[in-house]
Scaffold this motif. Sequence first.
Motif, PDB file in Angstrom:
ATOM      1  N   ASP A 582       0.846  -1.190   0.000  1.00  0.00           N
ATOM      2  CA  ASP A 582       0.000   0.000   0.000  1.00  0.00           C
ATOM      3  C   ASP A 582       0.884   1.244   0.000  1.00  0.00           C
ATOM      4  OD1 ASP A 582      -3.066   0.797   0.603  1.00  0.00           O
ATOM      5  OD2 ASP A 582      -1.714   2.227   1.548  1.00  0.00           O
ATOM      6  N   THR A 592       3.160   7.407   2.501  1.00  0.00           N
ATOM      7  CA  THR A 592       2.844   6.332   3.446  1.00  0.00           C
ATOM      8  C   THR A 592       3.060   4.989   2.758  1.00  0.00           C
ATOM      9  OG1 THR A 592       0.494   6.331   2.835  1.00  0.00           O
ATOM     10  CG2 THR A 592       1.169   7.765   4.651  1.00  0.00           C
ATOM     11  N   GLY A 594       3.036   0.625   3.451  1.00  0.00           N
ATOM     12  CA  GLY A 594       2.568  -0.411   4.357  1.00  0.00           C
ATOM     13  C   GLY A 594       1.972  -1.559   3.586  1.00  0.00           C
ATOM     14  N   ARG A 596      -1.776  -4.093   3.039  1.00  0.00           N
ATOM     15  CA  ARG A 596      -3.209  -4.230   3.229  1.00  0.00           C
ATOM     16  C   ARG A 596      -3.548  -5.718   3.244  1.00  0.00           C
ATOM     17  NH1 ARG A 596      -4.801  -1.247  -0.625  1.00  0.00           N
ATOM     18  NH2 ARG A 596      -5.440  -2.747  -2.208  1.00  0.00           N
ATOM     19  N   LYS A 612      -5.200  -2.446   7.357  1.00  0.00           N
ATOM     20  CA  LYS A 612      -4.165  -1.731   6.628  1.00  0.00           C
ATOM     21  C   LYS A 612      -3.228  -0.995   7.587  1.00  0.00           C
ATOM     22  CE  LYS A 612      -5.254   1.856   4.041  1.00  0.00           C
ATOM     23  NZ  LYS A 612      -5.769   2.661   2.910  1.00  0.00           N
ATOM     24  N   PRO A 613      -2.199  -1.655   8.097  1.00  0.00           N
ATOM     25  CA  PRO A 613      -1.183  -0.952   8.885  1.00  0.00           C
ATOM     26  C   PRO A 613      -0.155  -0.319   7.946  1.00  0.00           C
ATOM     27  CG  PRO A 613      -0.734  -3.307   8.866  1.00  0.00           C
ATOM     28  CD  PRO A 613      -1.986  -3.105   8.061  1.00  0.00           C
ATOM     29  N   ILE A 614       0.082   0.980   8.125  1.00  0.00           N
ATOM     30  CA  ILE A 614       1.040   1.672   7.263  1.00  0.00           C
ATOM     31  C   ILE A 614       1.893   2.611   8.109  1.00  0.00           C
ATOM     32  CG2 ILE A 614      -0.321   1.552   5.137  1.00  0.00           C
ATOM     33  CD1 ILE A 614      -1.434   4.246   5.674  1.00  0.00           C
ATOM     34  N   GLY A 624      -2.998   3.962   9.853  1.00  0.00           N
ATOM     35  CA  GLY A 624      -3.687   2.963   9.053  1.00  0.00           C
ATOM     36  C   GLY A 624      -5.158   2.877   9.347  1.00  0.00           C
ATOM     37  N   SER A 625      -5.753   1.770   8.937  1.00  0.00           N
ATOM     38  CA  SER A 625      -7.199   1.619   9.065  1.00  0.00           C
ATOM     39  C   SER A 625      -7.568   0.148   9.133  1.00  0.00           C
ATOM     40  CB  SER A 625      -7.915   2.278   7.882  1.00  0.00           C
ATOM     41  OG  SER A 625      -7.565   1.642   6.663  1.00  0.00           O
ATOM     42  N   ASN A 651      -9.887   4.269  11.705  1.00  0.00           N
ATOM     43  CA  ASN A 651      -8.630   4.663  11.086  1.00  0.00           C
ATOM     44  C   ASN A 651      -7.892   5.677  11.956  1.00  0.00           C
ATOM     45  OD1 ASN A 651     -10.064   7.119  10.450  1.00  0.00           O
ATOM     46  ND2 ASN A 651     -10.795   6.133   8.580  1.00  0.00           N
TER      47      ASN A 651
END
Length: 916
Positions: A582, A592, A594, A596, A612-614, A624-625, A651
Amino acid sequence: MIATLESESDVLHIKDSMIVKNDSDVSWDKIVMLDWAHAFSSKDTPLANRFAEDFKNKFQFAPEDDRGKTVFKSSTANLDFTIKRLPHQVDIIELILNEPLLPGASKTIVWQYDIVIPEDDFTGYGKSSTGNYALRYWYITPAVFDQGEWQYFSHKGINDYYPALANYSLSLHLPTSHQVVTNAPIITSGLTDYKNSYLLKGNHLAHVELYLEQNLQRYKNFGVPDLNVTTDIEDGDVPPELKALFIDRISGFLNEKLGAYAYPNMLITDRYYREDPVYGLSSLPSFINPFPAGFTYEIKVIKAMTRKWLESGARLHPRDENWLQDGMMVYLLQQYNQTYYPNLKIAGKLSNIWGIRGFNITQLDFNDQYNFLYLNTARLNLDQSITTRSDSLVKYNQQLGIINKAAIGLKYLQDYSGNNSVDQTIKEFYQKNKLKLSHVSDFKTILESKNTKDIDWFFKDYITKYTRMDWKIKRVKKIGDSVKVFLKNKSDRDLPIALYSLDKDSIVEKIWIDHVVEDTVITLSRKRANRISLNYEKLIPEFTMHDNYKTLKGFAQNRPIEFRLFKDIEDPERAQVFLMPDLGFNVYDGVTVGARFSNGTLLPKPFRYTIKPIYGLNSNKVIGSVGLSYTHNLEKHDESIYFVRYGVSANRFSYADDLLYRRASAWLNLGFRPKDLRSNKRSFLTFRNVLVDRDRDPANPVNEPDYNVFSINYNNQDRNFKRYFSYNAGVEVSSRFSKATFRTQWRKLFKDNRQLNIRFFSGAFLHNETQNDGNFFSFALDRPTDYLFDYNYYGRSDESGFFSQQLIIAEGGFKSQLETPYANQFISTVNTSYSIWKYVFAYADVGVVKNRNTPLAGVYDSGLRLNLLQDYFEVYLPIYSSNGWEVGQGDYDQRVRFILTLDLNTLTGLFTRRWY
């Protein structure tokens, strides 16, 4: 008929004398004629409206000289019939006869008219930019009279011309610069210094195609037994001798499967092929073409020749019953691929390359693509019955979905029958009804005569219903050497389903089960079997197959978890988790990067989750979210509600330098649509609760950095190219404020290609206890604060610089930054724009804002709008506003505003709207 081309004005002068015979058993008081050349005559014809529905703008913006029409000569006033164009179908003519035409009698019609030839940008036929002409539907001809009435319909660009068969004698005269290629036999030709003349004669032709070319070198002739094939389908990498071999092989295959072609000559052009191409990987450019040598050329030719071959067979009604012809075409195409390329994968040679071969989609057989392409429309809740009129199908279904569904059904029926009844029926149907008016009922009669099984389910259910086909194995119970299998039908379909016992991937036993309407129990032998499966060979385009497997190995998982890099197609035997890199950007977090994690496959599915860790390279923070949603599709077209979607999400991102926000939300969304799926009318009712927690900014403290907002929103829209209308009403309730809003927008494209846009917005606080805390929750005139974090601001807290000039048309919708940018009581604005030249618009906004303890203030602004890509990329240049003249100010470059959409999903909608 005498036709003379005047190339200087792109006009065909036609003198026609036709004999029309009443071969029915009733008298005719009128004769219906097809004049599809006149479908281009205005921007209000059915063809023009179809272009607008599909968001094709070339016809709308084309000057009148580029559009075609039919012009009758004044001498037609003395005819013994009256020419009447139908009011809303101007490409259909009724000849009102002075005296009825009795059964068996004939009537001679003599008239003169000119055909103004359109540009070929609209349908692929007409005049090209190089001065060549591809002419189809270029003359007036009688419609079909069948079952006691005239069968006619307007040109809508979906290749379903339906004229009566006729014997033709055409004297064609061209400038010396042009020669002709045609499907009609050329009897004589005379090429002189003044003109090129040809005499064409053909019997039992549906239409005469003319390709008037300045150079005929690209057309090649291939002689195969009993047939001469002319084509300009090209592939420079395929030598002529290999092309001849392919065409001979294809001709032999079609002769075997159908019988002899109805005519001695066949013309298949590249334009004809592109009307109904092979979509997908077979169209890749040669430098990355992964298929065997010549396969791309061969697949094009087999598709075009099969379609042309079938068109010379039974003459089915092309609007009501053409699904059978299309289904037979793809069915035969599948058989050809299975015969000559049995091991070919959808990715060709790429399926053997390390790094690519691990994707499930690359391991699909080439013929598996037809199930995949159909299932896409079922998963999108856009499925329609196979028997739906072709002009009522959404474009994706008309081009791909229904065609493939019909072919899959024929293969399904063939396997169920246990014999070659479908193959035999197709051949007999073609031969018995060659060049005859026919119906699906004729096909059914032949098919039933060759079957001992009851196949009514195919005609009463498979082709007439559109709801999903879905079964599951609820559980299995082992009893000695046998196993009881408990089945459940998850749909309302009454169709047979195949049940398998498997030894790993080998089929041990296969049985067909009829009428699995309710819960059903079947007993199978356990010998050698370690798994039970439904629909293992994927003969049925089943909505989902993840619950079609049960293991007989004790405590083993039915669907083990599998992690995969990048999105792929669904593997029904495994629970898949996809990992996608991502990459994103906002001013405060910077770039950003990361990953997903998601269960989302290439086809939509009801339950979706995304984690989604970024990491922000600028903020040096983990952000993230996470989101979960479930979509319950309601398939009944006679019910206005078509989906219920609910979910939760959370998020964490930066909203300013070194300041984070955290947002959690839960929502329920109801979608509504009309019965006509081609309509762009949609409405949505949304209930949502949003909880926001923000880091406190020491330099700009607020009394309530954290808040909770509940909202109800109703949105109604009708998105069309020529006319756009939408309105939205909503309320928001929080502990310290509540507000109500209303917004409507109207956009109209006029016949002179001018466009007018009008947007109205009004909002009022029902109660507000936040006035003393700034304008964070106030209505904004030009740049909403976005306290719910709904908008894709790249620099949401920037007050200067490039990203502060990003414009999102919301709330007040102004473009200039005025002295009264907010309203904490009431706001009402009107935003307008009108096209001046092409993409250049003049815009003007006017409104009133009311703040507590201040009088009502009137505001306005105006300027130029560069509409480069509407709603996606626009630039606003202010000229005059409540601030005075904006042009010439020292900081003018900072007053310019822009709309810019970089979100991939949003941009994708720009293209998919033509298909769905």
